[in-house]
Enzyme design. Sequence first.
Site, short mmCIF file in Angstrom:
data_model
loop_
_atom_site.label_atom_id
_atom_site.label_comp_id
_atom_site.label_asym_id
_atom_site.label_seq_id
_atom_site.Cartn_x
_atom_site.Cartn_y
_atom_site.Cartn_z
N ASP A 13 0.89 -1.17 0.00
CA ASP A 13 0.00 0.00 0.00
C ASP A 13 0.92 1.21 0.00
O ASP A 13 2.14 1.09 0.12
CB ASP A 13 -0.88 -0.02 1.26
CG ASP A 13 -1.80 1.19 1.35
OD1 ASP A 13 -2.40 1.57 0.32
OD2 ASP A 13 -1.90 1.81 2.43
N SER A 14 0.30 2.40 -0.08
CA SER A 14 1.12 3.61 0.03
C SER A 14 1.59 3.81 1.48
O SER A 14 2.58 4.49 1.71
CB SER A 14 0.30 4.82 -0.42
OG SER A 14 -0.83 4.97 0.42
N TYR A 45 -1.06 8.22 -2.73
CA TYR A 45 -1.16 7.78 -4.12
C TYR A 45 -2.39 8.40 -4.79
O TYR A 45 -2.43 8.52 -6.01
CB TYR A 45 -1.32 6.26 -4.18
CG TYR A 45 -0.04 5.44 -4.18
CD1 TYR A 45 1.19 6.01 -3.86
CD2 TYR A 45 -0.07 4.10 -4.52
CE1 TYR A 45 2.35 5.23 -3.87
CE2 TYR A 45 1.08 3.33 -4.55
CZ TYR A 45 2.28 3.89 -4.22
OH TYR A 45 3.42 3.12 -4.24
N GLY A 46 -3.37 8.74 -3.98
CA GLY A 46 -4.68 9.14 -4.52
C GLY A 46 -4.68 10.41 -5.34
O GLY A 46 -5.67 10.69 -6.03
N CYS A 76 -4.33 -1.79 -1.85
CA CYS A 76 -4.43 -0.39 -2.21
C CYS A 76 -5.43 -0.28 -3.36
O CYS A 76 -5.20 -0.87 -4.43
CB CYS A 76 -3.06 0.13 -2.63
SG CYS A 76 -3.08 1.76 -3.37
N ASN A 77 -6.53 0.42 -3.12
CA ASN A 77 -7.56 0.55 -4.16
C ASN A 77 -7.06 1.36 -5.35
O ASN A 77 -7.40 1.07 -6.50
CB ASN A 77 -8.80 1.23 -3.59
CG ASN A 77 -9.55 0.35 -2.62
OD1 ASN A 77 -10.50 -0.31 -2.99
ND2 ASN A 77 -9.10 0.30 -1.38
N THR A 78 -6.27 2.40 -5.06
CA THR A 78 -5.79 3.27 -6.14
C THR A 78 -4.93 2.46 -7.12
O THR A 78 -5.09 2.56 -8.33
CB THR A 78 -4.99 4.45 -5.54
OG1 THR A 78 -5.76 5.02 -4.47
CG2 THR A 78 -4.71 5.50 -6.58
N GLU A 153 -2.57 9.24 8.13
CA GLU A 153 -1.12 9.08 8.20
C GLU A 153 -0.50 10.03 9.24
O GLU A 153 0.58 9.77 9.76
CB GLU A 153 -0.47 9.28 6.83
CG GLU A 153 -0.79 8.17 5.81
CD GLU A 153 -0.01 6.88 6.05
OE1 GLU A 153 1.02 6.90 6.74
OE2 GLU A 153 -0.46 5.82 5.53
N CYS A 185 -10.96 2.76 -0.15
CA CYS A 185 -9.55 3.04 0.13
C CYS A 185 -9.23 2.26 1.40
O CYS A 185 -9.99 2.33 2.37
CB CYS A 185 -9.32 4.53 0.35
SG CYS A 185 -7.68 4.93 1.00
N THR A 186 -8.14 1.51 1.38
CA THR A 186 -7.85 0.63 2.52
C THR A 186 -7.56 1.41 3.81
O THR A 186 -7.72 0.88 4.90
CB THR A 186 -6.68 -0.31 2.20
OG1 THR A 186 -5.59 0.46 1.67
CG2 THR A 186 -7.09 -1.37 1.22
N HIS A 187 -7.17 2.67 3.67
CA HIS A 187 -6.95 3.49 4.87
C HIS A 187 -8.25 3.73 5.66
O HIS A 187 -8.22 3.92 6.87
CB HIS A 187 -6.40 4.87 4.49
CG HIS A 187 -4.93 4.91 4.24
ND1 HIS A 187 -4.35 4.45 3.08
CD2 HIS A 187 -3.91 5.38 5.00
CE1 HIS A 187 -3.04 4.64 3.14
NE2 HIS A 187 -2.74 5.21 4.29
N1 DGL Z 1 -4.74 3.07 0.72
C1 DGL Z 1 -4.67 3.33 -0.69
C2 DGL Z 1 -5.98 3.07 -1.37
O1 DGL Z 1 -6.63 2.11 -1.01
C3 DGL Z 1 -3.91 4.57 -1.11
C4 DGL Z 1 -4.32 5.85 -0.51
C5 DGL Z 1 -3.40 7.01 -0.90
O2 DGL Z 1 -2.19 6.89 -0.74
O3 DGL Z 1 -3.94 8.01 -1.38
O4 DGL Z 1 -6.38 3.73 -2.30
#
Ligand code: DGL
Length: 278
Positions: A13-14, A45-46, A76-78, A153, A185-187
Amino acid sequence: MRESQRSRIGVFDSGVGGLTVLRELYRQLPKESILYFGDTARLPYGNRTSQEIVQFVREILTWMQEEQVKMVIMACNTSSALALDVVRQEFDFPILGVILPGARAAVRLGRKIGVIATPATVASNAYRDAIHEIDSQAQVWQVACPEFVPLIEQNRIYDPYTKQIARDYLQPLLEVQIDTLVFGCTHYQHLTPILREILPASIHLVDPASYVVKAARKELEVLGLSNNQMSIATHFTVSGCPHSFAELSQQWLGFCPSVEQIHLPPVPISPVSLEILD
Ligand code: DGL
């Protein structure tokens, strides 16, 4: 047992978002050993372009290949939305993304589906398309939540500002009376305590993390790659500061991980893949 069965599963993931997938791996597949990578030097990453995401993902997968993983889960969804289709055929180990398992689960639970995700995931329409491919009648609303990842974060989950911004993001979804909300988004699963206070209890929350791990279990079984022996400790790696990651992570892991900083191998930009993206 074959050597390949004992190999690690790569998870990336990011940042700390992938820990929601890691926790599910611990719960559902306790015998599997994991190599975790957080690209903390380059998050979020988004807000990145497709080209950047594909390039980052290629670097991560090339490194994981060198580490001889038996499978990779894009936690990571992105990355799943923007890079999975492009990179899947470039590597000879199975690569799983979170979008399809999340979309399948959402369609099983509801008809009026809200998706909260990063700006890049929303712009890709990956969730909307995946849901409509399964059920063309389902209604889908997607909301980009650019502030969530930086707030998580920075460990500001219980900051009143986070709750205020969450209200703003969720308002349009509450207005259309969604019955199901996908964490795109996994976050975002780390925000569950806050989001639950804002959302009516009747709304189903879909965390694709648990569904991608179910899919991984099936795939390992089909490929004869499941590990039947004891797992070895997760190897945590990041591109940024290992201490910050360790400190932030312990609230979700229940222990303070030992984290190594690594440098990903440079990978040339492939003109073929850029054509696919255009
Ligand atoms: N956790 C990631 C996702 O699921 C990346 C989020 C990010 O870095 O913007 O998209």
